[in-house]
Design an enzyme around this catalytic site. Structure first.
Site, PDB file in Angstrom:
ATOM      1  N   ILE A 147     -37.478  -6.452 -11.975  1.00  0.00           N
ATOM      2  CA  ILE A 147     -37.792  -6.758 -10.332  1.00  0.00           C
ATOM      3  C   ILE A 147     -36.513  -7.239  -9.770  1.00  0.00           C
ATOM      4  CG2 ILE A 147     -40.335  -7.699 -10.652  1.00  0.00           C
ATOM      5  CD1 ILE A 147     -39.531 -10.295 -11.483  1.00  0.00           C
ATOM      6  N   LYS A 173     -37.388  -8.725 -16.673  1.00  0.00           N
ATOM      7  CA  LYS A 173     -35.945  -9.026 -16.273  1.00  0.00           C
ATOM      8  C   LYS A 173     -35.908  -9.192 -14.843  1.00  0.00           C
ATOM      9  CE  LYS A 173     -32.852  -6.958 -15.178  1.00  0.00           C
ATOM     10  NZ  LYS A 173     -32.200  -8.108 -14.157  1.00  0.00           N
ATOM     11  N   ALA A 175     -33.945 -10.129 -11.086  1.00  0.00           N
ATOM     12  CA  ALA A 175     -32.740  -9.910 -10.550  1.00  0.00           C
ATOM     13  C   ALA A 175     -31.731 -11.052 -10.850  1.00  0.00           C
ATOM     14  CB  ALA A 175     -32.884  -9.566  -9.198  1.00  0.00           C
ATOM     15  N   GLU A 176     -30.444 -10.396 -11.052  1.00  0.00           N
ATOM     16  CA  GLU A 176     -29.346 -11.371 -11.228  1.00  0.00           C
ATOM     17  C   GLU A 176     -29.179 -12.193 -10.113  1.00  0.00           C
ATOM     18  OE1 GLU A 176     -29.422  -8.258 -11.787  1.00  0.00           O
ATOM     19  OE2 GLU A 176     -27.717  -7.163 -11.524  1.00  0.00           O
ATOM     20  N   GLU A 248     -41.520   1.499  -8.548  1.00  0.00           N
ATOM     21  CA  GLU A 248     -41.774   1.310  -7.017  1.00  0.00           C
ATOM     22  C   GLU A 248     -40.444   1.203  -6.209  1.00  0.00           C
ATOM     23  OE1 GLU A 248     -44.468   0.673  -5.254  1.00  0.00           O
ATOM     24  OE2 GLU A 248     -46.040  -0.152  -6.838  1.00  0.00           O
ATOM     25  N   CYS A 282     -38.764  -3.310   1.286  1.00  0.00           N
ATOM     26  CA  CYS A 282     -38.978  -1.631   0.814  1.00  0.00           C
ATOM     27  C   CYS A 282     -39.672  -1.063   1.958  1.00  0.00           C
ATOM     28  CB  CYS A 282     -39.439  -1.450  -0.586  1.00  0.00           C
ATOM     29  SG  CYS A 282     -40.905  -2.456  -0.943  1.00  0.00           S
ATOM     30  N   GLU A 381     -31.925   4.695   3.539  1.00  0.00           N
ATOM     31  CA  GLU A 381     -32.502   3.310   3.523  1.00  0.00           C
ATOM     32  C   GLU A 381     -31.341   2.640   3.721  1.00  0.00           C
ATOM     33  OE1 GLU A 381     -33.682   1.609   0.031  1.00  0.00           O
ATOM     34  OE2 GLU A 381     -35.575   0.553   0.970  1.00  0.00           O
TER      35      GLU A 381
HETATM   36  P1  NAD Z   1     -31.663  -2.261  -7.895  1.00  0.00           P
HETATM   37  O1  NAD Z   1     -32.142  -1.061  -8.229  1.00  0.00           O
HETATM   38  O2  NAD Z   1     -30.155  -2.350  -7.620  1.00  0.00           O
HETATM   39  O3  NAD Z   1     -32.017  -3.494  -8.684  1.00  0.00           O
HETATM   40  C1  NAD Z   1     -33.338  -3.818  -9.021  1.00  0.00           C
HETATM   41  C2  NAD Z   1     -33.539  -4.316 -10.457  1.00  0.00           C
HETATM   42  O4  NAD Z   1     -32.970  -3.378 -11.473  1.00  0.00           O
HETATM   43  C3  NAD Z   1     -32.659  -5.359 -10.496  1.00  0.00           C
HETATM   44  O5  NAD Z   1     -33.356  -6.358 -11.543  1.00  0.00           O
HETATM   45  C4  NAD Z   1     -31.566  -5.121 -11.425  1.00  0.00           C
HETATM   46  O6  NAD Z   1     -30.951  -5.882 -12.144  1.00  0.00           O
HETATM   47  C5  NAD Z   1     -31.942  -3.893 -12.299  1.00  0.00           C
HETATM   48  N1  NAD Z   1     -31.135  -2.922 -12.890  1.00  0.00           N
HETATM   49  C6  NAD Z   1     -30.026  -2.597 -12.196  1.00  0.00           C
HETATM   50  N2  NAD Z   1     -29.173  -1.669 -12.893  1.00  0.00           N
HETATM   51  C7  NAD Z   1     -30.136  -1.324 -14.019  1.00  0.00           C
HETATM   52  C8  NAD Z   1     -30.164  -0.243 -15.059  1.00  0.00           C
HETATM   53  N3  NAD Z   1     -29.204   0.428 -15.368  1.00  0.00           N
HETATM   54  N4  NAD Z   1     -31.304  -0.310 -15.908  1.00  0.00           N
HETATM   55  C9  NAD Z   1     -32.276  -1.208 -15.737  1.00  0.00           C
HETATM   56  N5  NAD Z   1     -32.412  -1.953 -14.947  1.00  0.00           N
HETATM   57  C10 NAD Z   1     -31.147  -2.202 -13.854  1.00  0.00           C
HETATM   58  O7  NAD Z   1     -32.219  -2.420  -6.468  1.00  0.00           O
HETATM   59  P2  NAD Z   1     -31.911  -3.970  -5.493  1.00  0.00           P
HETATM   60  O8  NAD Z   1     -30.641  -3.732  -4.828  1.00  0.00           O
HETATM   61  O9  NAD Z   1     -32.031  -5.059  -6.465  1.00  0.00           O
HETATM   62  O10 NAD Z   1     -33.110  -3.657  -4.485  1.00  0.00           O
HETATM   63  C11 NAD Z   1     -33.051  -2.962  -3.457  1.00  0.00           C
HETATM   64  C12 NAD Z   1     -33.882  -1.429  -3.584  1.00  0.00           C
HETATM   65  O11 NAD Z   1     -35.299  -1.823  -4.094  1.00  0.00           O
HETATM   66  C13 NAD Z   1     -34.142  -1.131  -2.380  1.00  0.00           C
HETATM   67  O12 NAD Z   1     -33.857   0.493  -2.367  1.00  0.00           O
HETATM   68  C14 NAD Z   1     -35.730  -1.298  -1.938  1.00  0.00           C
HETATM   69  O13 NAD Z   1     -36.397  -0.580  -1.258  1.00  0.00           O
HETATM   70  C15 NAD Z   1     -36.199  -1.155  -3.374  1.00  0.00           C
HETATM   71  N6  NAD Z   1     -37.365  -2.019  -3.471  1.00  0.00           N
HETATM   72  C16 NAD Z   1     -38.539  -1.435  -3.465  1.00  0.00           C
HETATM   73  C17 NAD Z   1     -39.957  -1.915  -3.352  1.00  0.00           C
HETATM   74  C18 NAD Z   1     -41.165  -1.331  -3.543  1.00  0.00           C
HETATM   75  O14 NAD Z   1     -42.176  -1.942  -4.030  1.00  0.00           O
HETATM   76  N7  NAD Z   1     -41.105  -0.099  -3.258  1.00  0.00           N
HETATM   77  C19 NAD Z   1     -39.880  -3.753  -3.334  1.00  0.00           C
HETATM   78  C20 NAD Z   1     -38.653  -4.116  -3.538  1.00  0.00           C
HETATM   79  C21 NAD Z   1     -37.590  -3.311  -3.532  1.00  0.00           C
END
Ligand code: NAD
Length: 479
Positions: A147, A173, A175-176, A248, A282, A381
């Site tokens: 998440i 897991k 978010a950090e 998502e 998002c 975005e």
């Molecule tokens: P991110 O993709 O960087 O991180 C999301 C999650 O993925 C975090 O928990 C992170 O620790 C984890 N992660 C990072 N690297 C990973 C890897 N190699 N393997 C597995 N997990 C990993 O995204 P963010 O910066 O936290 O959030 C922003 C993005 O999320 C935007 O693009 C936003 O639109 C999208 N978002 C989408 C929705 C939806 O429901 N569609 C909701 C919220 C956010």
């Protein structure tokens, strides 16, 4: 300093490595808490705990009993709205009033899925005499949930509640950057009597532990919410064990404003959809597509409203809080610089309170335009409070611009013309179309998810439960 811990088999634990990550308050840049910087060993323990819970007892627990646990968790959340809102605001920087709404929506997810747990039905399929064919929906077994930081309370709750209702055991897991509210909800779950091995939480850096979670042989399905780039990595790792995923991802959602719309009711909704959570949503309405015939009238009022927006710390509880981190702030500023390079006029901006800490991650909300349709500002975005105004001269052009990005998450259509409403609803390539409204107050009951680069699979509502189950067909011959 507050200290979060992993939850494995009902025990609150440090990482085996004893490493930690500091959590920063976005309002003032202070390190106020720590969480474990977990590694592959912690993921392994959590996945094995969830697997054992599923095999030993959770798969045999009646659906209505699962629902009762969820109902109790929802009561606990409802009794603790202020406490949860305080935690969420400190962790994410969002104004307290927004965090309170998030906590209320979190309670609604548990309430909704509590009622849904014993209503997951299959079908009886007519075939021929002597053959009884039917389907049932079974849980995957163990689901892994990754998440993001933008709505830990809401996103944690929706995926957690739905997966338990469907009969799975889970490994989360979070978010950090922000995850304390997810840990708090897990504590409520334990206090509610949920068997302690059913829910397991491991904190840490995504790139360090995410791949282990996605590949782990004890995890059957991965629910990911985050960026399209990381979503792609998650799918590649999950594919190594051929497991299914729900994705998502992001969005670049348009509001399409026609000249016959009710401007008074449209404006506050459009404004809120770009400043809510400082644009780090998002489904943020980040493109304002506006009919040339109403552009001047609309903008003359809208610019005035936009210019009055105030930014402050979470505790000041103004229109908007800070962004989540320095990294996110630099990313948003890079888009401000791009619009300057492209000579796109700034039509309006808000103000940052003079009383905020210099160490907080504040940016001003900005309305720019007209933005050329091929500009990155019309297509990428930004994930910040940045609204791109794009004029259109007819319905066909509006649809073409709206569909002209790689994303397809949501859209808002503003018109009183019923036929036009339906033409647009059918033509827009996105997962949700809102007509004369937007967002539906959390929308716990309504399916949510994207098309194109915004992802696949659905969360929320009864549709979300389908993703968290598999369809089994049973064919019985009788004489
Ligand atoms: P991110 O993709 O960087 O991180 C999301 C999650 O993925 C975090 O928990 C992170 O620790 C984890 N992660 C990072 N690297 C990973 C890897 N190699 N393997 C597995 N997990 C990993 O995204 P963010 O910066 O936290 O959030 C922003 C993005 O999320 C935007 O693009 C936003 O639109 C999208 N978002 C989408 C929705 C939806 O429901 N569609 C909701 C919220 C956010």
């Amino acid at each position: 300093m507050e200290k979060g811990q992993n939850l494995i088999s009902g025990n609150w634990l440090n990482s085996k490595s004893e490493d930690i990550i500091h959590l920063t308050n976005p309002s003032d840049g202070d390190n106020f808490a720590s969480i474990p910087r977990s590694d592959a060993n912690d993921i392994d323990l959590a996945a094995k705990s969830a697997r054992q819970a599923f095999e030993k007892h959770w798969s045999k627990t009646p659906a209505f009993e699962r629902g009762k646990y969820l109902q109790k968790i929802s009561y606990k959340i409802n009794e603790s709205i202020d406490e949860l809102a305080f935690i969420e605001s400190k962790d994410t920087g969002k104004p307290l009033k927004q965090s309170k709404v998030d906590a209320q929506v979190a309670a609604r997810y548990f309430e909704f899925y509590a009622g849904a747990a014993d209503k997951i039905h299959g079908e009886v399929i007519p075939s021929q005499y002597g053959i009884n064919s039917f389907t049932k929906r079974e849980p995957h077994g163990v689901t892994g949930h990754i998440i993001p930081w933008n709505y830990p309370l809401q996103m944690g709750s929706r995926t957690f509640a739905a997966s338990l209702a469907a009969g799975n055991c889970i490994v989360i897991k979070p978010a950090e950057e922000a995850c304390l509210s997810v840990l708090k909800i897990a504590n409520f779950a334990l206090e509610s009597g949920l068997p302690p091995d059913v829910i397991n939480i491991v904190t840490g850096y995504g790139e360090e532990i995410g791949p282990y979670l996605c590949k782990h042989s004890d995890i059957d399905h991965v629910c990911f919410t985050g960026s399209p780039e990381v979503g792609s990595i998650v799918q590649q790792n999950a594919a190594l064990n051929n497991k299914s995923c729900t994705m998502e991802l992001g969005g670049k959602s348009p509001h399409i404003v026609f000249s016959d719309c009710d401007l008074e009711s449209a404006m506050p909704v459009i404004l809120n959809s770009i400043i809510q959570n400082s644009g780090q949503t998002c489904s943020a309405g980040s493109r304002l597509l506006i009919d040339e015939n109403v552009k001047e009238k609309f903008l003359s009022i809208f610019i005035d409203k936009f210019s009055k927006l105030m930014v402050g710390s979470a505790e000041m509880d103004l229109d908007m809080g800070p962004l989540i981190s320095e990294t996110q702030k630099n990313r948003v500023i890079s888009f401000y610089n791009k619009s300057k390079d492209e000579n796109i006029p700034i039509l309006a901006s808000g103000s940052i309170s003079k009383n905020v800490s210099k160490n907080g991650y504040y940016v001003n909300p900005v309305l720019i335009g007209p933005v050329p349709v091929d500009s990155v500002l019309a297509k990428d975005e930004i994930f910040g409070p940045y609204l791109s105004m794009i004029p259109f001269s007819n319905e066909e052009e509006a649809i073409s611009i709206a569909n002209g990005t790689d994303y397809g998450l949501t859209a808002g259509v503003w018109t009183k013309d019923g036929s036009r409403q339906m033409r647009l609803a059918n033509s827009l390539k996105c997962g949700q179309v809102f007509i004369n409204c937007y967002g539906a107050g959390g929308g716990v009951e309504i399916p949510f998810g994207g098309m194109k680069k915004s992802g696949f699979g659905r969360e929320k509502g009864m549709e979300g439960l389908k993703e968290l189950t598999v369809c089994k067909t049973i064919v019985q011959k009788f004489n």
